[in-house]
Design a protein around this motif. Structure first.
Motif, short mmCIF file in Angstrom:
data_model
loop_
_atom_site.label_atom_id
_atom_site.label_comp_id
_atom_site.label_asym_id
_atom_site.label_seq_id
_atom_site.Cartn_x
_atom_site.Cartn_y
_atom_site.Cartn_z
N ASP A 31 0.80 -1.22 0.00
CA ASP A 31 0.00 0.00 0.00
C ASP A 31 0.83 1.27 0.00
OD1 ASP A 31 0.98 0.23 2.57
OD2 ASP A 31 -0.95 0.00 3.56
N THR A 59 -14.55 -5.39 -1.08
CA THR A 59 -14.13 -4.09 -1.59
C THR A 59 -13.58 -3.16 -0.51
OG1 THR A 59 -15.76 -4.27 -3.37
CG2 THR A 59 -14.88 -2.09 -2.91
N PHE A 64 -7.75 -4.27 -0.87
CA PHE A 64 -8.39 -3.69 -2.06
C PHE A 64 -7.78 -2.31 -2.36
CE2 PHE A 64 -11.54 -0.78 -3.85
CZ PHE A 64 -11.91 -1.45 -5.01
N ASN A 65 -7.61 -1.51 -1.31
CA ASN A 65 -7.01 -0.18 -1.49
C ASN A 65 -5.58 -0.28 -1.99
OD1 ASN A 65 -9.36 1.06 -0.57
ND2 ASN A 65 -8.68 1.07 1.56
N GLN A 68 -5.47 -1.14 -5.67
CA GLN A 68 -5.79 0.03 -6.49
C GLN A 68 -4.56 0.92 -6.69
OE1 GLN A 68 -9.31 1.79 -4.49
NE2 GLN A 68 -10.36 1.48 -6.44
N LYS A 69 -3.75 1.03 -5.65
CA LYS A 69 -2.56 1.89 -5.69
C LYS A 69 -1.39 1.25 -6.44
CE LYS A 69 -3.48 4.12 -1.21
NZ LYS A 69 -2.98 4.29 0.18
N LYS A 71 -0.37 -2.23 -8.67
CA LYS A 71 -0.89 -3.40 -9.39
C LYS A 71 0.02 -4.62 -9.27
CE LYS A 71 -4.26 -0.87 -10.91
NZ LYS A 71 -5.59 -0.98 -10.28
N ARG A 110 -5.63 -6.92 -12.18
CA ARG A 110 -6.64 -6.05 -12.78
C ARG A 110 -7.95 -6.27 -12.03
NH1 ARG A 110 -10.73 -6.22 -16.75
NH2 ARG A 110 -10.35 -8.44 -17.22
N LEU A 111 -8.49 -5.19 -11.47
CA LEU A 111 -9.77 -5.27 -10.78
C LEU A 111 -10.90 -5.27 -11.79
CD1 LEU A 111 -8.98 -2.83 -7.83
CD2 LEU A 111 -8.84 -5.33 -7.85
N ASN A 113 -14.92 -5.32 -13.42
CA ASN A 113 -16.17 -4.59 -13.28
C ASN A 113 -17.26 -5.53 -12.73
OD1 ASN A 113 -17.32 -6.10 -15.46
ND2 ASN A 113 -16.47 -4.64 -16.94
N THR A 154 -15.38 -7.32 -5.31
CA THR A 154 -14.72 -6.97 -6.56
C THR A 154 -13.90 -8.16 -7.04
OG1 THR A 154 -14.55 -4.63 -5.98
CG2 THR A 154 -13.07 -5.44 -7.70
N PHE A 156 -11.10 -10.06 -9.52
CA PHE A 156 -9.78 -9.66 -10.04
C PHE A 156 -9.23 -10.73 -10.98
CE2 PHE A 156 -8.74 -11.95 -6.10
CZ PHE A 156 -7.81 -12.88 -6.58
#
Length: 204
Positions: A31, A59, A64-65, A68-69, A71, A110-111, A113, A154, A156
């Motif tokens: 993170d 999520t 998860f955070n 996002q920051k 990969k 890759r998260l 949709n 979410t 992945f």
């Protein structure tokens, strides 16, 4: 990794089989300040020369955070493991050790949709719950129930860029030592120790 030549294999199918059979992984990210980790089931998908790991996470979590920051992630696959006592060696005045198998897969996450996540959840549930007979099958759930809970999840997809492994099963010991180790582990009440004994015995 504690990686020595005699604790590895050139058989890529053996490594992939291990990944297919040990699906509950530790997924590690970063993170920006500390590593973060979560334990989750994944599906290993082979597509030509590419390998992907598919799964889902909650999520509102630290991992998860982190994903996002950053990969870049690491998935750790772990199999049976056991303490190996030097007391059963031909020369017991030696160092005891631990036998284990592990695969580490690095990759880019890759998260997904909501539509892709829906399919991930369906595939995972269908793997463990028979769609025809299980009352907990995905197709037995109401669509409103699914959509409500999907908001907190979410999916992945990890494109694997590097795979490393250690399959440490006393390969560096004499046949007599290995036979003694197997006999000792077979007498254990530990289920994992018995599994290590089985794996070692298959390779004697």
């Amino acid at each position: 990794m504690y990686k020595l030549p005699y604790f590895t294999t050139d058989n890529q199918e053996e490594i992939l089989d291990f990944m297919h059979n040990n699906t509950f992984v530790t997924l590690v990210g970063f993170d920006g300040a500390f590593p973060v980790a979560t334990q989750i089931p994944v599906k290993t998908v082979i597509d030509g020369d590419s390998i992907k790991l598919i799964g889902h996470i909650m999520t509102k979590t630290d991992h998860f955070n982190a994903f996002q920051k950053n990969k870049n992630v690491l998935a750790i696959f772990t199999g049976a493991h056991a303490y190996i006592s030097a007391s059963v060696y031909e020369n017991p005045k030696s160092a005891s050790t631990w036998n284990y198998k592990t695969v580490q897969a690095k990759g880019i996450i890759r998260l997904l949709n909501s539509e892709e996540t829906y399919q991930v959840i369906k595939d995972l549930t269908d793997k463990y719950e028979n769609p025809e007979s299980s009352p907990a099958a995905f197709n037995k759930m109401g669509e409103d129930y699914i959509q409500k809970h999907l908001k907190a999840i979410t999916g992945f997809e990890i494109s694997v860029t590097n795979i490393d492994h250690v399959f440490k099963m006393s390969q560096n010991h004499s046949s007599a030592n290995k036979e003694n180790i197997v006999k000792n582990l077979q007498q254990s009440d530990d289920v994992l120790a018995k599994e290590v004994a089985k794996e070692m015995k298959d390779n004697l």
